[in-house]
Design an enzyme around this catalytic site. Structure first.
Site, short mmCIF file in Angstrom:
data_model
loop_
_atom_site.label_atom_id
_atom_site.label_comp_id
_atom_site.label_asym_id
_atom_site.label_seq_id
_atom_site.Cartn_x
_atom_site.Cartn_y
_atom_site.Cartn_z
N SER A 103 4.27 2.99 7.52
CA SER A 103 4.02 1.63 7.06
C SER A 103 5.23 1.08 6.33
CB SER A 103 2.82 1.61 6.11
OG SER A 103 1.66 2.08 6.73
N HIS B 131 0.82 -1.22 0.00
CA HIS B 131 0.00 0.00 0.00
C HIS B 131 0.85 1.27 0.00
CE1 HIS B 131 0.34 -0.13 4.55
NE2 HIS B 131 0.48 1.17 4.33
N ASP C 288 -0.12 -7.64 1.65
CA ASP C 288 0.40 -6.26 1.68
C ASP C 288 1.93 -6.32 1.73
OD1 ASP C 288 0.55 -3.54 1.81
OD2 ASP C 288 -0.21 -3.36 3.86
#
Length: 256
Positions: free
Chosen positions: A203, A71, A118
């Protein structure tokens, strides 16, 4: 009375409902500054032409490859990304830093809606020069389990509080692997008895357990360090065969 985790069936139903409120994982809340350059595998993803514009973390797993969350580059063209290795303070130009553009990226059936797979591999524009400040981290074995209660380390350059500015220097946090509310594709962590965890802005950073990367910062539920839900990491051990196959394929293409 001792806290009892929900049954697996109930946890699955609750998690499906809660995922609509999930947010990208990121900062380190309640952690502390890492010793400078003690995590030489740590990478900072920044916007090209804008030094210090850290937006995601990553991990050097090979001189030419960084592992991060899918992402992170979902809405950013790879040509605009600058990968920085050897950093401690991402707001300054340190002599240990090495900068790279992105040669190509590799996805593995990323499902943004359900927050599955992810994981993303970035091939650097050239191999990194390995040193005391820039080094690779060890991958786990394919399908290697990480038991409940395992002590690990999360890290990143995101905000150190929900209303604080992003950290300039690398932060790290000791966390505990838990199974409540977790899914098979994830590793989940919790910090008992205090408000601490990962949050928005960083992230893609690693979860390191016994010197091995076992997770990639993926998402949190209902905000940062709520003390209600664990933090979610992509389970790296599910993708080791894919990672190694991708590396072999790229290296084979580069041979004369």
């Amino acid at each position: 009375m001792a806290h009892r985790p929900p049954s697996p069936a109930l946890a699955s139903v609750l998690l499906a409902l809660l995922l609509s409120g999930a947010a990208r994982a990121a900062e380190i809340v309640g952690g502390h500054e890492a010793q400078p350059h003690s995590r030489p595998y740590m990478a900072s993803l920044q916007m090209r032409g804008n030094p210090g514009s850290h937006f995601c973390g990553g991990t050097l797993i090979h001189p030419s490859f960084v592992l991060t969350a899918a992402h992170c580059l979902r809405d950013i063209p790879q040509r605009l990304v600058n990968v920085v290795l050897g950093a401690h303070n991402v707001r300054t130009q340190e002599p240990t830093q090495q900068h790279f553009s992105v040669a190509q990226v590799f996805l593995n059936n990323y499902d943004a809606e359900n927050k599955l797979n992810d994981v993303l591999l970035i091939q650097l524009s050239s191999p990194a020069n390995l040193s005391a400040s820039v080094a690779t981290v060890q991958l786990p074995q394919q399908d290697q389990p990480v038991p409940h209660g395992t002590q690990c380390l999360a890290m990143g350059w995101g905000r150190v509080g929900a209303h604080d500015p992003p950290a300039q220097v690398l932060q790290e946090l000791n966390v505990t692997v838990v199974t409540f509310f977790c899914r098979p594709h994830n590793i989940c962590t919790f910090v008992p008895r205090r408000k601490a965890g990962i949050c928005f802005g960083d992230s893609g950073g690693p979860l390191i357990c016994d010197g091995i990367i076992q997770g990639i910062d993926s998402f949190v539920i209902w905000g940062c360090a709520t003390r209600l839900f664990p933090d979610f990491f992509t389970r790296v051990a599910l993708y080791v065969d894919w990672i190694r196959s991708t590396l072999r394929r790229v290296e084979a293409k580069g041979r004369p």
